[in-house]
Write an enzyme that holds these catalytic residues in place. Structure first.
Site, PDB file in Angstrom:
ATOM      1  N   CYS A 106      45.263  31.427  40.620  1.00  0.00           N
ATOM      2  CA  CYS A 106      44.380  30.489  41.304  1.00  0.00           C
ATOM      3  C   CYS A 106      45.148  29.215  41.658  1.00  0.00           C
ATOM      4  O   CYS A 106      45.776  28.599  40.793  1.00  0.00           O
ATOM      5  CB  CYS A 106      43.196  30.150  40.399  1.00  0.00           C
TER       6      CYS A 106
ATOM      7  N   CYS B 201      38.251  40.763  48.753  1.00  0.00           N
ATOM      8  CA  CYS B 201      38.790  40.199  49.986  1.00  0.00           C
ATOM      9  C   CYS B 201      39.001  38.700  49.710  1.00  0.00           C
ATOM     10  O   CYS B 201      38.044  37.929  49.674  1.00  0.00           O
ATOM     11  CB  CYS B 201      37.785  40.447  51.107  1.00  0.00           C
TER      12      CYS B 201
ATOM     13  N   CYS C 205      38.080  27.639  36.745  1.00  0.00           N
ATOM     14  CA  CYS C 205      37.784  26.358  37.395  1.00  0.00           C
ATOM     15  C   CYS C 205      36.631  26.432  38.391  1.00  0.00           C
ATOM     16  O   CYS C 205      36.241  25.412  38.946  1.00  0.00           O
ATOM     17  CB  CYS C 205      39.032  25.794  38.074  1.00  0.00           C
TER      18      CYS C 205
ATOM     19  N   CYS D 248      43.842  26.078  39.540  1.00  0.00           N
ATOM     20  CA  CYS D 248      44.076  25.840  38.112  1.00  0.00           C
ATOM     21  C   CYS D 248      45.192  26.670  37.487  1.00  0.00           C
ATOM     22  O   CYS D 248      45.560  26.444  36.338  1.00  0.00           O
ATOM     23  CB  CYS D 248      42.787  26.094  37.324  1.00  0.00           C
TER      24      CYS D 248
ATOM     25  N   CYS E 255      36.940  31.765  40.631  1.00  0.00           N
ATOM     26  CA  CYS E 255      37.816  31.715  39.467  1.00  0.00           C
ATOM     27  C   CYS E 255      36.945  31.417  38.252  1.00  0.00           C
ATOM     28  O   CYS E 255      36.160  30.464  38.261  1.00  0.00           O
ATOM     29  CB  CYS E 255      38.863  30.618  39.659  1.00  0.00           C
TER      30      CYS E 255
END
Length: 135
Positions: free
Chosen positions: A53, A123, A103, A56, A100
């Site tokens: 991510c 996707c 975060c 984070c 995520c």
């Protein structure tokens, strides 16, 4: 950057997120935007490694679950516990949004038209990801 240090340095306010991310990154990760189809840097990437991510540093997807499908990077599975889901009824559609789990950043959507073994197609916007090469 380890997951622990990424979490401890994670922005807590909207202003902190705006300082950390570019305007385009902020629009997608924090405002549920979408990058234009076929413009992301990871569409054709096939190197072994892990996708994390951008918000984070949480590990999200591994390259062995990546496949070619659409104008965005596609994966048939996420790392266990790395993502969460939310119903998305925007734009006159009913979809499942992917966030995520660490975060809360928007990553993209998941669909039930992917390959075996899961039948899922995550996707994901390239702009939401960073890549850690296996080497």
């Amino acid at each position: 950057m380890s997951e622990k240090s990424a979490t401890s340095e994670m922005p807590k306010t909207d202003d902190e997120w705006r300082e950390r991310l570019s305007d385009e990154e902020y629009k997608v990760l924090r405002e549920q935007g979408t990058e234009p189809k076929y413009t992301g840097e990871f569409i054709d990437k096939d190197d072994p490694g892990t996708y994390t991510c951008k918000g984070c540093g949480q590990k999200l997807f591994t390259s062995d679950t990546k496949f070619t499908s659409s104008g965005w990077p596609s994966f048939y599975d996420a790392i266990e516990g790395a993502v969460e889901f939310e119903r998305d009824t925007s734009h006159g559609m009913v979809r499942t949004e992917v966030h995520c789990a660490n975060c809360g950043s928007h990553l993209g959507h998941v669909f039930d038209d992917g390959p075996n073994p899961t039948g899922k197609r995550f996707c994901i916007n390239s702009i939401c990801l960073t890549f850690e090469d296996e080497a």
